[in-house]
Design a protein around this motif. Sequence first.
Motif, PDB file in Angstrom:
ATOM      1  N   LEU A 123     -12.129  -4.025   0.295  1.00 39.53           N
ATOM      2  CA  LEU A 123     -10.996  -3.732   1.440  1.00 39.53           C
ATOM      3  C   LEU A 123     -11.846  -5.193   2.523  1.00 39.53           C
ATOM      4  O   LEU A 123     -12.945  -4.730   2.326  1.00 39.53           O
ATOM      5  N   THR A 135      -0.497  -6.800  15.183  1.00 40.44           N
ATOM      6  CA  THR A 135       0.743  -6.093  15.485  1.00 40.44           C
ATOM      7  C   THR A 135      -0.260  -4.490  15.195  1.00 40.44           C
ATOM      8  O   THR A 135      -0.682  -3.878  14.589  1.00 40.44           O
ATOM      9  N   ALA A 136       0.384  -3.563  16.730  1.00 40.26           N
ATOM     10  CA  ALA A 136      -0.171  -2.195  16.830  1.00 40.26           C
ATOM     11  C   ALA A 136       0.615  -1.598  15.446  1.00 40.26           C
ATOM     12  O   ALA A 136       1.382  -1.554  15.891  1.00 40.26           O
ATOM     13  N   VAL A 137      -0.969  -0.322  15.074  1.00 38.75           N
ATOM     14  CA  VAL A 137       0.431   0.581  14.097  1.00 38.75           C
ATOM     15  C   VAL A 137       0.096   1.452  15.052  1.00 38.75           C
ATOM     16  O   VAL A 137      -1.111   2.161  15.330  1.00 38.75           O
ATOM     17  N   PRO A 145      -6.240  -4.416   8.524  1.00 41.17           N
ATOM     18  CA  PRO A 145      -7.270  -3.975   9.684  1.00 41.17           C
ATOM     19  C   PRO A 145      -7.886  -4.439  10.351  1.00 41.17           C
ATOM     20  O   PRO A 145      -8.616  -5.086  10.317  1.00 41.17           O
ATOM     21  N   ARG A 205      -2.696 -11.827   3.427  1.00 37.99           N
ATOM     22  CA  ARG A 205      -2.552 -10.513   3.595  1.00 37.99           C
ATOM     23  C   ARG A 205      -2.723  -8.965   4.424  1.00 37.99           C
ATOM     24  O   ARG A 205      -3.212 -10.200   5.845  1.00 37.99           O
ATOM     25  N   ILE A 206      -2.718  -8.226   4.800  1.00 34.93           N
ATOM     26  CA  ILE A 206      -2.703  -7.002   5.898  1.00 34.93           C
ATOM     27  C   ILE A 206      -3.815  -6.946   6.285  1.00 34.93           C
ATOM     28  O   ILE A 206      -4.601  -6.453   5.520  1.00 34.93           O
ATOM     29  N   LEU A 258     -11.586  -6.320   5.860  1.00 32.54           N
ATOM     30  CA  LEU A 258     -11.519  -5.896   7.836  1.00 32.54           C
ATOM     31  C   LEU A 258     -11.933  -7.051   8.737  1.00 32.54           C
ATOM     32  O   LEU A 258     -12.863  -7.244   7.839  1.00 32.54           O
ATOM     33  N   VAL A 291      -9.016   1.614  14.394  1.00 31.67           N
ATOM     34  CA  VAL A 291      -8.709   0.619  13.621  1.00 31.67           C
ATOM     35  C   VAL A 291      -6.881   0.578  13.793  1.00 31.67           C
ATOM     36  O   VAL A 291      -6.183   0.857  13.486  1.00 31.67           O
ATOM     37  N   GLY A 292      -6.531   0.276  15.095  1.00 35.91           N
ATOM     38  CA  GLY A 292      -5.744   0.132  15.762  1.00 35.91           C
ATOM     39  C   GLY A 292      -4.161  -0.908  15.624  1.00 35.91           C
ATOM     40  O   GLY A 292      -3.222  -1.074  15.752  1.00 35.91           O
ATOM     41  N   ALA A 293      -4.509  -1.857  14.802  1.00 34.61           N
ATOM     42  CA  ALA A 293      -3.800  -3.062  14.644  1.00 34.61           C
ATOM     43  C   ALA A 293      -4.172  -3.422  13.390  1.00 34.61           C
ATOM     44  O   ALA A 293      -5.042  -3.409  12.505  1.00 34.61           O
ATOM     45  N   VAL A 294      -3.446  -4.316  12.774  1.00 36.35           N
ATOM     46  CA  VAL A 294      -2.896  -4.806  11.932  1.00 36.35           C
ATOM     47  C   VAL A 294      -3.612  -6.654  12.274  1.00 36.35           C
ATOM     48  O   VAL A 294      -2.259  -6.975  13.116  1.00 36.35           O
ATOM     49  N   VAL A 295      -3.740  -8.038  11.097  1.00 37.75           N
ATOM     50  CA  VAL A 295      -2.764  -9.429  11.352  1.00 37.75           C
ATOM     51  C   VAL A 295      -2.899  -9.574  10.070  1.00 37.75           C
ATOM     52  O   VAL A 295      -3.302  -9.111   8.735  1.00 37.75           O
ATOM     53  N   ASN A 296      -2.627 -10.537   9.802  1.00 39.32           N
ATOM     54  CA  ASN A 296      -1.908 -11.465   8.610  1.00 39.32           C
ATOM     55  C   ASN A 296      -2.942 -12.506   8.790  1.00 39.32           C
ATOM     56  O   ASN A 296      -3.367 -13.629   8.975  1.00 39.32           O
TER      57      ASN A 296
END
Lengths: 662, 174
Positions: B108, B54-56, B75, B72-73, B110, B63-68
């Motif tokens: 964190l 998912t792009a932020v 980056p 956990r979310i 990553l 660090v343009g996106a996050v994943v599940n």
Amino acid sequence: MSIEDPTAAFRVEARELLDQVEQALLDLTHRLDDPALIDSVFRGLHTLKGSGAMFGFDALAAFTHHIESAFDRVRKGRARATLELVATALAARDHMRALVEGDAVPQDGAAILVRLAAAVDAPRTEPAAPPRSAGREAATSGWRLSFRLPRAALAHGTNALALLDELRALGDCTLVARRDMIPPLDQLAERDCLIAWDAELRGAVPRAAIDDVFLFVLDDMELSVTPLASAEAPTTATEVTPVLEAAREHERSAADQPAPDTSGERRARVAQGELVRVPAARLDTLMDRVGELVIAQSRLSQLAGDRHDLLLRSVAEEIERLAGELRDTMMVLRMVPVASLFGRFRRLVHDLARETGKAIALETAGESTEIDKSVGERLFDPLVHIVRNACDHGLEPPDERIAFGKGATGTIRLAAHQAGGAAVITISDDGRGVSRARVRAKAEASGLVAPGEVLSDAALLALIFHPGFSTAAAVTNLSGRGVGMDVVKREIERLRGTIELVSTEGAGTSITLRIPLTLAIIDGLLVRVGTACYVIPLAAVEECLELSAEEDRRSLGRSLITLRDRLVPFLRLRELFASDAPPDAFQKIVVVATGREPVGLVVDQIVGSHQTVVKALSPFHRGIGSFSGATILGDGGVALILDVAQLVALGQQIEAAMEQAA
Amino acid sequence: MSARSIGGWLVKGSAAIAWDAHGELEVLTFDLGGERFAIEATLVREIVELLPETAVPGAPALVGAVVNHRGRIVPVADLRAAFAMVAAPPTVESRLVVAELALDDETLLLALRADRVREVVTLAEASSGDAPSVGVRWPRAYMRRLVRSGDDVIVLPDLAAILAPAFDDTGVGG
């Protein structure tokens, strides 16, 4: 609980002890002669001194010793509790707190000790009526004692021998041990205290002195004290005294009965027995797991729904029910009563009353209302601000109040109750109320409204929440520190709450906060922009409508639509989020309210409402501001949760920049 | 902002290399943009296939996106952005290396994008050297060491230094 660092554990304990001492001191200001309260303060200080020395907080132990000695003298009737002593002790309590946290100023401590010496020494010249008249009690010829220490006394570090020595030091004493409770050797738990004692204590010993020996175990032990038989007391006068004494004892214990309700120390002790202390981080982890379970469960339900397997479906339904119950239970785990939050205001109001010279009473109601622990912590600062404002600007000085026909004492009332999914907290005062004329003058002076502009009463009052607005003519120590009610409002909105002010001129002001019970799960509106899904907190959504193609074309130049005769600015989220995908033919506008004005957010599709487990963003994305968190959708994908207030501010900046460029 | 402290947090074990008593270090090597990188094996939590990202919007490209990732979310960091490499479409060999960075008071997670994950190897301090001042087109601060292993040169990136700009409060741009 596993705290690796013992000093950290001590700090936690010390903070609680100091809070108990503070509550007892505040109670003491109303009932200076209450021996139970003085004992409570003394015991708290004594424990603090002991464990402080044990954990290497020597400065704290040394300082506490002085305060403890002062209260010991009061307890023994050698000094009197005065308001000045209590005030000094409150100051001392703050200093001790600083010592515990390690940010104390040494000069403060010295100054307090000078004040303390003055406060304790002053009444020595008038030794009349000490709280416990030892004189009458001393007239007995002796006592017969029978006592048994609590079973766990040894394990808790009580030195039974030292107690017996102390008892012997009081006078001529014969001690006989009773061993009837001791079981055969193979059943003996070596740490249990099973011996009981019978003792005869001869001499003119006051009853209170015996209680003092057992002060720290008194609550759990068995102790019976009877005056010695008259054979050893030849005069009639002493024969009468024990009867009197017994009657007095009875009175005293009767008087003690209601005390547990008011004494914070006892309340806390009762509560401690039923509580398990768990680090908040563990609860958060558990919450995360439950959130994952709910997501996995919704996927399972989806799969089961697609198949015609009745067994699978019934299992999926069972799991759905269990997961739902688990989530509800989890929510409750984080809830704490607002009593602890309200309790912190007693000291604040006490101090404010001293600083302003006004007489202020604090009333609280609905303390058992529960809110999420983290919500409660974040509510404290805004509440402090509101209470300060009420004390400083709301309440009038006593003479003014009397002139208005009110009582000299102003009242601040904190009340809480639960309504639906929200906790409602009301802060009201019976002061002078908000002066509409002054609000108006101030708003005109700062250019918020045009002179002569017609405003509704509600709109006028709403100006108080406008940034940079403060009606206090003089900047005082209490309020007017450059921040106003707008900061309070923003903080409340960050908690996804609302704030409402009602005021009657001359009769007082009432501020009502509505705070969602938890921050962990919210109701959200799931929308799609381009290919990505976002969640808008449902609480902020006012309405949804369609942006027709014609209106879309017309509004390209300006970002305004007409909504029931009102011009509403809107933001195209696809532009804000730089989405490449072609826009849908029928875009929707979600109108959200962010306080002053509604703002429309243009989205491609409204997917539906969604129970959202809020998850924090990583530090990389926290600073962006447009998003308050993220959530995991039923299909395992991630949707970002919009921070509506921030987003609108961002949109306004962009709009302003565009206007400048044009 | 120093290389070791990002946003007020200290990233442990990232800037200094914890060679063991024999001057060796166990690392996971992976390919990215035709170069070979390595991070300490102890930091690696898991290697997973690509997840739907998912792009932020507004986040830096690094660090343009996050994943599940298991609820956990997390980056997703693309070191290509830091090393000025051309973006490339994922292949069947693309993976996410989920690494754990210890910050002051929290851990964190990553996810590092990798074109291909190679192996866990032991590097020797003796065959390592500082990045030369000429002949390397990347920012020197982003590399802790270069290590020769067979015919390859393996880059030990300085994640703390690379991620530092992304902790910037403004976050926009990057």
